[in-house]
Structure formats: structure tokens, C-alpha cells
Design a protein around this motif. Sequence first.
Motif, PDB file in Angstrom:
ATOM      1  N   MET A   1       0.849  -1.174   0.000  1.00  0.00           N
ATOM      2  CA  MET A   1       0.000   0.000   0.000  1.00  0.00           C
ATOM      3  C   MET A   1       0.896   1.238   0.000  1.00  0.00           C
ATOM      4  O   MET A   1       1.833   1.329   0.773  1.00  0.00           O
ATOM      5  N   SER A   2       0.586   2.199  -0.870  1.00  0.00           N
ATOM      6  CA  SER A   2       1.433   3.388  -0.976  1.00  0.00           C
ATOM      7  C   SER A   2       1.028   4.455   0.042  1.00  0.00           C
ATOM      8  O   SER A   2      -0.115   4.520   0.483  1.00  0.00           O
ATOM      9  N   GLU A   3       2.007   5.286   0.372  1.00  0.00           N
ATOM     10  CA  GLU A   3       1.779   6.380   1.298  1.00  0.00           C
ATOM     11  C   GLU A   3       0.959   7.475   0.643  1.00  0.00           C
ATOM     12  O   GLU A   3       1.062   7.707  -0.550  1.00  0.00           O
ATOM     13  N   LYS A   4       0.175   8.190   1.444  1.00  0.00           N
ATOM     14  CA  LYS A   4      -0.569   9.337   0.940  1.00  0.00           C
ATOM     15  C   LYS A   4       0.432  10.468   0.666  1.00  0.00           C
ATOM     16  O   LYS A   4       1.308  10.725   1.490  1.00  0.00           O
ATOM     17  N   PRO A   5       0.315  11.149  -0.476  1.00  0.00           N
ATOM     18  CA  PRO A   5       1.262  12.226  -0.778  1.00  0.00           C
ATOM     19  C   PRO A   5       1.107  13.382   0.211  1.00  0.00           C
ATOM     20  O   PRO A   5       0.005  13.660   0.685  1.00  0.00           O
ATOM     21  N   GLU A   6       2.215  14.023   0.497  1.00  0.00           N
ATOM     22  CA  GLU A   6       2.190  15.139   1.437  1.00  0.00           C
ATOM     23  C   GLU A   6       1.745  16.434   0.765  1.00  0.00           C
ATOM     24  O   GLU A   6       1.111  17.276   1.379  1.00  0.00           O
ATOM     25  N   TYR A   7       2.073  16.598  -0.532  1.00  0.00           N
ATOM     26  CA  TYR A   7       1.775  17.840  -1.259  1.00  0.00           C
ATOM     27  C   TYR A   7       0.813  17.569  -2.394  1.00  0.00           C
ATOM     28  O   TYR A   7       0.822  16.487  -2.988  1.00  0.00           O
ATOM     29  N   LEU A   8      -0.016  18.573  -2.686  1.00  0.00           N
ATOM     30  CA  LEU A   8      -1.017  18.454  -3.742  1.00  0.00           C
ATOM     31  C   LEU A   8      -1.027  19.697  -4.616  1.00  0.00           C
ATOM     32  O   LEU A   8      -0.755  20.805  -4.140  1.00  0.00           O
ATOM     33  N   ILE A   9      -1.402  19.496  -5.870  1.00  0.00           N
ATOM     34  CA  ILE A   9      -1.790  20.574  -6.770  1.00  0.00           C
ATOM     35  C   ILE A   9      -3.295  20.409  -6.923  1.00  0.00           C
ATOM     36  O   ILE A   9      -3.779  19.339  -7.313  1.00  0.00           O
ATOM     37  N   VAL A  10      -4.054  21.446  -6.601  1.00  0.00           N
ATOM     38  CA  VAL A  10      -5.503  21.396  -6.722  1.00  0.00           C
ATOM     39  C   VAL A  10      -5.900  22.264  -7.910  1.00  0.00           C
ATOM     40  O   VAL A  10      -5.460  23.413  -8.020  1.00  0.00           O
ATOM     41  N   LEU A  11      -6.722  21.708  -8.783  1.00  0.00           N
ATOM     42  CA  LEU A  11      -7.211  22.425  -9.954  1.00  0.00           C
ATOM     43  C   LEU A  11      -8.665  22.819  -9.724  1.00  0.00           C
ATOM     44  O   LEU A  11      -9.463  22.019  -9.236  1.00  0.00           O
ATOM     45  N   ASN A  12      -8.967  24.063 -10.073  1.00  0.00           N
ATOM     46  CA  ASN A  12     -10.327  24.576  -9.918  1.00  0.00           C
ATOM     47  C   ASN A  12     -10.602  25.558 -11.039  1.00  0.00           C
ATOM     48  O   ASN A  12      -9.789  26.443 -11.298  1.00  0.00           O
ATOM     49  N   THR A  13     -11.727  25.399 -11.724  1.00  0.00           N
ATOM     50  CA  THR A  13     -12.108  26.357 -12.761  1.00  0.00           C
ATOM     51  C   THR A  13     -13.181  27.291 -12.221  1.00  0.00           C
ATOM     52  O   THR A  13     -14.031  26.898 -11.426  1.00  0.00           O
ATOM     53  N   CYS A  14     -13.107  28.557 -12.679  1.00  0.00           N
ATOM     54  CA  CYS A  14     -14.010  29.604 -12.218  1.00  0.00           C
ATOM     55  C   CYS A  14     -14.635  30.310 -13.422  1.00  0.00           C
ATOM     56  O   CYS A  14     -14.006  30.412 -14.477  1.00  0.00           O
ATOM     57  N   PRO A  15     -15.842  30.866 -13.253  1.00  0.00           N
ATOM     58  CA  PRO A  15     -16.529  31.497 -14.375  1.00  0.00           C
ATOM     59  C   PRO A  15     -15.976  32.863 -14.782  1.00  0.00           C
ATOM     60  O   PRO A  15     -16.301  33.347 -15.851  1.00  0.00           O
ATOM     61  N   GLY A  16     -15.157  33.470 -13.969  1.00  0.00           N
ATOM     62  CA  GLY A  16     -14.626  34.785 -14.322  1.00  0.00           C
ATOM     63  C   GLY A  16     -13.497  35.197 -13.405  1.00  0.00           C
ATOM     64  O   GLY A  16     -13.194  34.529 -12.414  1.00  0.00           O
ATOM     65  N   SER A  17     -12.879  36.309 -13.745  1.00  0.00           N
ATOM     66  CA  SER A  17     -11.706  36.756 -13.001  1.00  0.00           C
ATOM     67  C   SER A  17     -12.037  37.185 -11.575  1.00  0.00           C
ATOM     68  O   SER A  17     -11.216  36.996 -10.678  1.00  0.00           O
ATOM     69  N   ILE A  18     -13.201  37.734 -11.354  1.00  0.00           N
ATOM     70  CA  ILE A  18     -13.550  38.184  -9.998  1.00  0.00           C
ATOM     71  C   ILE A  18     -13.619  36.990  -9.048  1.00  0.00           C
ATOM     72  O   ILE A  18     -13.031  37.015  -7.961  1.00  0.00           O
ATOM     73  N   THR A  19     -14.311  35.933  -9.453  1.00  0.00           N
ATOM     74  CA  THR A  19     -14.399  34.729  -8.624  1.00  0.00           C
ATOM     75  C   THR A  19     -13.022  34.105  -8.443  1.00  0.00           C
ATOM     76  O   THR A  19     -12.641  33.725  -7.334  1.00  0.00           O
ATOM     77  N   ALA A  20     -12.260  34.002  -9.537  1.00  0.00           N
ATOM     78  CA  ALA A  20     -10.924  33.390  -9.467  1.00  0.00           C
ATOM     79  C   ALA A  20     -10.030  34.157  -8.495  1.00  0.00           C
ATOM     80  O   ALA A  20      -9.349  33.548  -7.656  1.00  0.00           O
ATOM     81  N   LYS A  21     -10.010  35.471  -8.599  1.00  0.00           N
ATOM     82  CA  LYS A  21      -9.166  36.291  -7.718  1.00  0.00           C
ATOM     83  C   LYS A  21      -9.622  36.196  -6.268  1.00  0.00           C
ATOM     84  O   LYS A  21      -8.798  36.155  -5.353  1.00  0.00           O
ATOM     85  N   GLN A  22     -10.941  36.164  -6.051  1.00  0.00           N
ATOM     86  CA  GLN A  22     -11.452  36.069  -4.683  1.00  0.00           C
ATOM     87  C   GLN A  22     -11.045  34.750  -4.041  1.00  0.00           C
ATOM     88  O   GLN A  22     -10.572  34.728  -2.893  1.00  0.00           O
ATOM     89  N   ILE A  23     -11.204  33.649  -4.761  1.00  0.00           N
ATOM     90  CA  ILE A  23     -10.827  32.343  -4.212  1.00  0.00           C
ATOM     91  C   ILE A  23      -9.330  32.281  -3.972  1.00  0.00           C
ATOM     92  O   ILE A  23      -8.875  31.853  -2.906  1.00  0.00           O
ATOM     93  N   ALA A  24      -8.528  32.732  -4.947  1.00  0.00           N
ATOM     94  CA  ALA A  24      -7.065  32.708  -4.801  1.00  0.00           C
ATOM     95  C   ALA A  24      -6.625  33.522  -3.588  1.00  0.00           C
ATOM     96  O   ALA A  24      -5.833  33.049  -2.761  1.00  0.00           O
ATOM     97  N   GLN A  25      -7.129  34.734  -3.484  1.00  0.00           N
ATOM     98  CA  GLN A  25      -6.774  35.624  -2.369  1.00  0.00           C
ATOM     99  C   GLN A  25      -7.139  34.991  -1.028  1.00  0.00           C
ATOM    100  O   GLN A  25      -6.342  35.000  -0.091  1.00  0.00           O
ATOM    101  N   ASP A  26      -8.337  34.447  -0.948  1.00  0.00           N
ATOM    102  CA  ASP A  26      -8.815  33.868   0.302  1.00  0.00           C
ATOM    103  C   ASP A  26      -7.992  32.645   0.712  1.00  0.00           C
ATOM    104  O   ASP A  26      -7.656  32.488   1.890  1.00  0.00           O
ATOM    105  N   LEU A  27      -7.662  31.793  -0.247  1.00  0.00           N
ATOM    106  CA  LEU A  27      -6.874  30.594   0.072  1.00  0.00           C
ATOM    107  C   LEU A  27      -5.492  30.965   0.593  1.00  0.00           C
ATOM    108  O   LEU A  27      -5.026  30.405   1.590  1.00  0.00           O
ATOM    109  N   VAL A  28      -4.838  31.923  -0.051  1.00  0.00           N
ATOM    110  CA  VAL A  28      -3.494  32.320   0.379  1.00  0.00           C
ATOM    111  C   VAL A  28      -3.548  33.089   1.701  1.00  0.00           C
ATOM    112  O   VAL A  28      -2.761  32.834   2.613  1.00  0.00           O
TER     113      VAL A  28
END
Length: 108
Positions: A1-28
Motif C-alpha cells: 500500500m502506498s503512502e498518501k502524498p504530502e503535497y497536492l496541486i488542486v485544480l479549480n475552474t471559475c466562471p470569471g476573473s472576480i471569482t478566481a481572484k477572490q478564491i485565490a486571495q482567500d486561500l493564500v
Amino acid sequence: MSEKPEYLIVLNTCPGSITAKQIAQDLVANNLAACVNIIPEIHSYFKWGNTVKNEQEYLLIIKTTAETYPRVEKKILSLHPYELPEIIAVPVNTGFEGYLNWVNQYTR
């Protein structure tokens, strides 16, 4: 059985720049991601019901840890306008140790 990875790349699509910027800003700002890249104006073709749709979207590339992922998903769901947003986590099997340490430092 393999170990769970420690790091991830998460992909998310958004309908426009306002939503994308809001999500990015909030996550960081909330230490859920060390970095979020926004790729503007991708063209997405997808099946919704019995119809093939196409939309211009923005793609978020989110660098985070497996430990933080549940909170990343919850935050995206709370901010995203889509009924069924794309949230896909891709394991990072290897990478530059200094960069991965930086991701770890800013997602605590």
C-alpha cells in the motif's frame, strides 16, 4: 500500500476573473495555499445534462498540502458560484525540496 502524498496541486475552474481572484486571495490569506496561479480565459467543453456546453473560464492551480486539502475544498465550495465546481487534487510525487518546504511553511 502506498503512502498518501504530502503535497497536492488542486485544480479549480471559475466562471470569471472576480471569482478566481477572490478564491485565490482567500486561500493564500488564510494559509490554505502557499500559492495560487490563475490562468485566464481557458475554453472548457463539458457535458451538462444532455447538452454539450462550452464556456470561457479561469483555471486556478493551487499549491497546498494533503493535510490542508479538506479546508481548501470547503473554502472553495463556500465561495464558488457553480452548483458542481471542479475541484481535483493531483498528488505531487517529487519536487524541489526548498519549494516544497516553502509550501509547507505557508499552509500551516
